[in-house]
Every structure is written in structure tokens, then in C-alpha cells.
Design an enzyme around this catalytic site. Structure first.
Site, mmCIF file in Angstrom:
data_model
loop_
_atom_site.group_PDB
_atom_site.id
_atom_site.type_symbol
_atom_site.label_atom_id
_atom_site.label_comp_id
_atom_site.label_asym_id
_atom_site.label_seq_id
_atom_site.Cartn_x
_atom_site.Cartn_y
_atom_site.Cartn_z
ATOM 1 N N GLU A 472 0.833 -1.210 0.000
ATOM 2 C CA GLU A 472 0.000 0.000 0.000
ATOM 3 C C GLU A 472 0.860 1.249 0.000
ATOM 4 O O GLU A 472 0.501 2.262 -0.607
ATOM 5 C CB GLU A 472 -0.951 -0.009 1.201
ATOM 6 C CG GLU A 472 -1.984 -1.137 1.180
ATOM 7 C CD GLU A 472 -2.711 -1.296 -0.147
ATOM 8 O OE1 GLU A 472 -2.903 -0.279 -0.854
ATOM 9 O OE2 GLU A 472 -3.064 -2.427 -0.513
ATOM 10 N N HIS A 475 1.733 2.185 -3.481
ATOM 11 C CA HIS A 475 0.688 3.005 -4.114
ATOM 12 C C HIS A 475 0.799 4.450 -3.617
ATOM 13 O O HIS A 475 0.679 5.402 -4.383
ATOM 14 C CB HIS A 475 -0.705 2.494 -3.720
ATOM 15 C CG HIS A 475 -1.132 1.247 -4.433
ATOM 16 N ND1 HIS A 475 -1.125 1.138 -5.802
ATOM 17 C CD2 HIS A 475 -1.618 0.066 -3.955
ATOM 18 C CE1 HIS A 475 -1.585 -0.073 -6.136
ATOM 19 N NE2 HIS A 475 -1.880 -0.736 -5.034
HETATM 20 ZN ZN ZN Z 1 -2.634 -2.703 -4.796
#
Ligand code: ZN
Length: 682
Positions: A472, A475
Site C-alpha cells: 500500500e 501506491h
Molecule cells: Zn494494490
């Protein structure tokens, strides 16, 4: 007086503590009405001479303001769900969808964009600006700009209805997940469960004024039972409750059944694709993706299946033989797989996820993550204490480069009631140059569902959870380290969906590197880094059952792609039958007939992954191949880090993903690194 609505005041960060649910709908109504007015004024003003600055720029500002209003609401709906918020949120969805479609079908807007694209000025625009206009023109077509009045209206209706259906689908999953729990009074029934999971179960019971232990379907509760509980009756009961959520089966059968929603979603998706001239929704989905055709995707998945299946079959044969040796098991049931797999892993590698936990207290892991990012990209982090958030657990950080503030993010780590499961990154603010010349910095929401710390223990992560956090955060870095100043292609905006997982899966690689693990780990009592012996075992165990994991992902991806590609109006295929057909093709063990995995498949029915679940594997090819350059040059090689930062992370959606990849890697992606990393080929 909507103008006095506090939600409408533009602020650097959302004022969460002042957010009143009653203000939400009026704020959205006001904003949408004002935006409609602004657009018609704008169109009059620029009538014959639209340019970037007199036309596109004001539209970007409007889009940004709406996003700034909506993103905290949407975020809270995910992490602080309540009946009232959910109602307000769901009431707004069709309005937003209607507005988006209206813009997408506005002929005058289209003409103005078209005029800019045809004009000489186009060549003088930046690469990012040109890409925004190209994307916009494409999106007008995908929104039905070319349609006659009646089908155009129908398309708009469908879009609105689909937004509602997706939200209902995920609400059902959340409700069904929360509705089930099991109180256990006799500790003996939980034999095998690690101390930490026992503590959490006791705490969960206490928080509901119950005696003993409480098991729920939240992952931090569910998974340890499935992996460690000797009691196979309990595992079976839990498994059945979990895989029948929001369906016609299981303990809460038909109460939040998604069956009819799924049928309606598929039918409407198909109809909208046909209206636009595609053969099916899968084709429509690929119109904005990197992959060339639905057949190319299916070939890609089937080729991977072909290569992985023998490895997966060998994995399962080994597991079965092991389980037989362990006791009286003639065959393995679905609820035995995780249990015996964990035992086998310990047997083979003498390492368990639980044994590793003490070395990964969450605070240490986050510090280590920051150090990894600093080594790679020269970014530093500073925690801020006095920021208004939605829950006392939430932390807030600044990102600095060369001493200069470049981005910010919220970090919400722990599982709690009324918070959606899983982990994700969402944007709160996007980087862009505003009309007044000021640079708006990106702000991210990072959400996880890690075990809540108890009085005795900090939150200790499994290595899987560490990997999730890195994923995450990958991202997050894509969003926060962008160098783009134009909203629609800044950060993750405008990136082809099947390339979006590149930066996230890419960052996971450092969870497996010795030099990085030394930074990430530190025993919560002694602060000792992960001992070399455990580290070697962890790395040796990396590809444990990777064949089985691979075919499982391929099963989901093939199911999703074929379900959308093969849909027929007159003869809608039974979803369950199709899933079964694919399982016969790629699964290595039998799934019980009552399994309704698809009924909680939020990614595909409620998220953006419709006819796009293959993106995970597609992007894994990119991320493995991107990482292989670090394998060649050194995992903390500054030049390679800089190159990834400049060629991929900073570029956002300003160029096609394939071009960015080639710029970074010097050639097109190859599948070899993925097969090697996952142990499918040596
Ligand atoms: Zn992802």
C-alpha cells in the site's frame, strides 16, 4: 444556507472533527449545482477560442474542488461507517454519477476539447497536458458522446444505477461480515491458537461485555483460527461462515444475498458496453488499459496457468502427503488447507508467521519502511502531532525531499468495528499547480487492518502484513512522489489500471531483502533485528506453495475476465457454473459446493477491477521485471532508485505505461523475472 456549509470551505486538509453528516448531502447538492452553472458560463465565455488556460484549467479546478469535498466523505464511509453516514453517502452516489455522465455526454464540452486538440496550440502544450486532452476525448466516446438521444439517456441511467448497485454490494459484504461472531467459553476449543490471537479474542469478547473469547470474520481474527486451531469442527464452521457471506448459503443465508445484484450488475455492464459498440463489457474495460485485447489477456493468464499448474499440483500433493502423515486425514478439506500448510511450512522451514511477529512491531516496521524509502529516493519523514483526524489511532506524516515539504499522509493501522477489511491507499489531495500559481501538495490516506495493540503487547505484524504495508505504501509513493502538476494525470490519475499495481508490488520486493529486513525488524522486547538464521528460513520459505498461490489468483482473474467477455443477453451464464468450470481447469483442490466466494468479490462487483482483476498478474510482470534491474545493480543502488523515481513514479499518468516502462528498463517487459521470483522456474 448551503454557502455556510463547512464542508464547502476549501482547506489544506479536511476538518474531520467538524464534519457533520447532516451537511454532506446539501454540500454535494450545492457543489454540483454550482459546477453546472460554472460550466455553462465557461462554455459561453470561451465559445470560439478554448485554450488550456481559459478552458481546461478551470475545469480541472472544478474537478479538484469536488474531489476535495468528496474524498474525506468517501474515506470516512470506509473507515468510520455508520448508518447515517452510509445513507448520506449512498444518497450522493447517484448524484455524482449523474453529474459525471452529464459532463461526459456534453457535446459542447467535447467540441471545445476537440477544437484544442486540432489547433496549433496543442503542440505547444506539455506532454502531460496533451495526455489529459487525449484521455478526455477518449473518455467522451466511452461515455456515449456519439450516441443518439435515447441510447445516450439509457447509458446515463445505467451508469447511475451501477454506482448504486456497487455500493449496495459492498454494504452487504460488510454487514454479513459483521453479523457473524462466535463466543467461545472453553479455552480448550481454541487449542493451538497463538497467544496473541487469544488475547485479541479475549479483548473482542470484553469489548462486547461477553465472557471468554469472541471469534469474528475480520481477517486478524479469522486467519489465525484457520491457520492454527486444532479444532477442525471450529475451522469448518468459521470457513463456512466466511465463504458464504452475502449469499444464499451459510449461517446467514439470504439475509444480505448479493445474487440478484450480481445478475443486474452484469446485465447492465453488458448493455452499456453494447450501446457503445463493444461486443462485451470486457472489451469496454480494456479500452482504457495497457492490454491490447481480451484474447491477449486470456492467453496471458492461460499461459501462466499452463506453466504454474504442475508446480501447484506438486505443492498440493506434498501437502496431502504431509497431512496423511500427521494423522488420520485421508483427504484434505478446504478448511484444512491453511492449517496443514502452516504446519508443513514450519516442518520444512522451521519458521512460522507467528514466530516472526515479535520481530515486527508495527512502529519498528514503519521506521524501517521509511529508511528503505530514504535510501531509494532520498525522501525523509516527519510525524506531525496536531492534525485533526477521525480516530485517535490515526497518525499523520510529512514527506520531505532536500528539506522541502513535498507530500503528506494519514496512516490508520488497526482493525476496528465499522471499518472495511483489507488494506488500501486512497487520495485525499492531488498534486497540482493551481490557477493562482501555488503548488497543491498531494495527501494520501493509508489504511490497514492490523491487530489492535493490547495492554500487554504492541501490534506485532506477521511478515505477510509487513508485505501488505509495503504494497500500500508503494501506491502511496506513486501518488505522493509524482512530479506532475496537472490534476488528471497527476500521481495515480490517468494511469492504465493494469499498470497501477506496478509501484505497489514493486516495493514489496524489499520485504525479502536481507539488507532491508535488517532495517524493518527489531524484537519488541530486545530490539534485536531478525536473527540471520530466521531470516534465511524466511527467505527459503518465500516460494512455499507459490504454485498454489499463483493458480488461485489465475482462477479469480480468469473468472472475472470470462464472466464479462462471455456474457449473453438471451442466455446469461450461471455465475456459479462458470466459476466451477474455471476451477476444474486451474484449481488443485476441490472447493465445497456451498462456497460463494464470488458474492463477496468486492474488487470486481463493487470496486474498479471489473474485467480487470488480471491487472494484478499483469502488473506483477512489470514489477518483477522492474525490480530485476535492482537485482543487477544492487537493491539500494541510488542510480537505479533515482531512475525508477524519475521514469515511473514521478511521471504518473502523463505517458502510456508501456512507454514509461521502456524508458526505465530500456526494453519491453518480460515474464521471466516473475516466473523466477515466484519459483515457477528456477
Ligand atoms: Zn494494490
Amino acid at each position: 444556507m448551503p454557502i455556510s456549509n463547512p464542508l464547502l470551505m476549501l482547506q489544506e486538509l479536511p476538518a474531520f472533527s467538524k464534519l457533520e453528516i447532516a451537511d454532506i448531502e446539501p454540500a454535494i447538492d450545492y457543489k454540483l449545482a454550482a459546477s453546472r452553472q460554472q460550466i455553462s458560463t465557461l462554455l459561453e465565455q470561451v465559445a470560439n477560442e478554448p485554450t488550456w488556460s481559459n478552458f481546461v484549467e478551470p475545469l480541472e479546478t472544478m474537478a479538484d474542488e469536488l474531489e476535495q469535498l468528496w474524498s474525506p466523505i468517501s474515506h470516512l464511509n470506509g473507515v468510520m461507517n455508520s448508518e447515517a453516514l452510509r445513507t448520506a453517502y449512498n444518497n450522493c452516489l447517484p448524484k455524482l454519477s449523474e453529474y459525471a455522465t452529464e459532463l461526459g455526454q456534453n457535446r459542447e464540452l467535447y467540441n471545445a476539447f476537440y477544437q484544442i486538440a486540432q489547433d496549433q496550440q496543442f503542440q505547444r502544450l506539455s506532454q502531460a497536458q496533451r495526455k489529459v486532452i487525449d484521455n478526455k476525448l477518449r473518455d467522451f466516446h466511452l461515455c456515449g458522446i456519439d450516441l443518439e438521444e435515447a441510447p445516450k439517456k439509457r447509458f446515463a441511467q445505467i451508469s447511475k444505477r451501477l454506482a448504486e448497485l456497487g455500493s449496495q454490494f459492498s454494504d452487504h459484504v460488510l454487514d454479513a461480515t459483521q453479523a457473524w461472531s462466535k463466543q467461545i467459553l472453553d479455552k480448550q476449543e481454541l487449542a493451538g491458537l497463538p497467544e496473541m490471537a487469544l488475547d485479541s479474542a479475549a479483548q473482542a469478547a470484553k469489548s462486547r461485555d461477553l465472557q471468554g473469547y469472541l471469534i469474528t470474520l475480520d481477517i486478524p481474527s479469522y486467519l489465525p483460527v484457520m491457520m492454527y486451531c486444532e479444532n477442525d469442527t471450529l475451522r469448518e464452521e468459521l470457513y463456512v461462515a466466511y465463504v458464504t457471506r452475502a449469499s444464499d448459503q451459510g449461517p446467514n443465508a439470504e439475509q444480505w444475498d448479493n445474487s440478484s445484484l450480481m445478475q443486474e450488475i452484469l446485465a447492465l455492464r453488458h448493455e452499456s458496453a453494447i450501446l457503445l459498440g463493444f461486443n462485451n463489457y470486457a472489451e469496454y474495460s480494456l479500452a482504457t488499459k495497457m492490454a491490447g485485447s481480451t484474447q491477449q489477456v486470456i492467453d496471458f493468464l492461460e499461459d501462466l496457468a499452463h506453466k504454474s499448474l504442475p508446480v501447484a499440483e506438486a505443492d498440493f500433493a506434498e501437502l496431502e502427503a504431509f497431512a496423511r502423515g500427521e494423522g488420520d486425514k485421508a483427504s484434505i478439506a478446504a478448511w484444512d488447507v491453511a492449517y496443514y500448510s502452516e504446519k508443513l511450512r514450519q516442518n520444512k522451514y522451521a519458521v512460522s508467521q507467528e514466530e516472526l511477529r515479535p520481530y515486527f512491531p508495527v512502529a519498528r516496521v514503519i521506521q524501517g519502511l521509511f529508511e528503505v524509502v530514504k535510501k531509494l529516493y532520498g525522501i525523509e519523514f516527519q510525524q506531525q502531532q496536531t492534525v485533526d483526524t477521525w480516530h485517535c489511532d490515526v497518525q499523520f506524516f510529512h514527506l520531505l525531499k532536500d528539506g522541502q515539504l513535498i507530500a503528506k499522509f494519514y496512516l490508520d493501522l488497526y482493525a476496528r468495528e465499522n471499518k472495511r477489511g483489507g488494506a488500501w491507499m486512497a487520495d485525499c489531495r492531488c498534486r497540482r499547480r493551481r490557477a493562482d500559481g501555488a503548488l497543491q501538495l498531494p495527501v494520501a490516506f493509508l489504511t490497514c487492518n492490523f491487530t489492535v495493540p493490547t495492554e500487554a503487547l504492541p501490534s506485532l505484524l506477521t511478515h505477510n502484513e509487513v508485505t501488505t504495508l509495503f504494497h500500500e505504501f508503494g501506491h502511496g509513493l506513486h501518488h505522493m512522489l509524482t512530479g506532475i502538476e496537472v490534476l488528471s494525470v497527476s500521481g495515480i490519475n490517468g494511469v492504465e489500471w493494469d499498470a497501477v499495481e506496478l509501484p505497489s508490488q514493486f516495493l514489496e520486493n524489499w520485504c525479502w531483502e536481507k539488507q532491508a529486513l535488517a532495517l524493518i525488524s527489531g524484537h519488541y522486547e530486545s530490539d534485536q533485528a531478525l536473527p540471520a538464521e530466521l531470516l534465511d528460513k524466511l527467505i527459503a520459505a518465500k516460494n512455499f506453495q507459490s504454485g498454489m498461490q499463483m493458480v488461485r489468483q489465475l482462477e479469480f482473474a480468469l473468472f472475472d475476465m470470462r464472466m464479462h467477455k462471455e456474457y449473453q443477453v438471451d442466455n446469461p451464464q450461471d455465475i456459479q457454473d462458470l466459476l466451477q468450470e474455471i476451477r476444474n481447469q486451474v484449481a488443485v483442490y476441490k472447493t465445497p459446493a456451498l462456497n460463494r466466494f464470488q458474492h463477496s468479490f468486492n474488487h470486481v462487483f463493487a470496486g474498479g477491477y471489473a474485467a480487470g482483476y488480471y491487472s494484478y498478474k499483469w502488473a506483477e510482470v512489470l514489477s518483477a521485471d522492474a525490480f530485476s534491474l535492482f537485482e543487477e545493480n544492487g537493491v539500494f543502488d541510488i542510480t537505479t532508485g533515482q531512475r525508477f523515481l524519475v521514469e515511473i513514479l514521478q511521471k504518473g499518468g502523463s505517458e502510456e505505461a508501456m512507454q514509461l516502462f521502456v524508458n526505465y528498463r530500456g526494453r519491453e517487459p518480460r515474464v521471466d523475472a516473475l516466473l523466477r521470483h515466484s519459483g515457477i522456474v528456477s
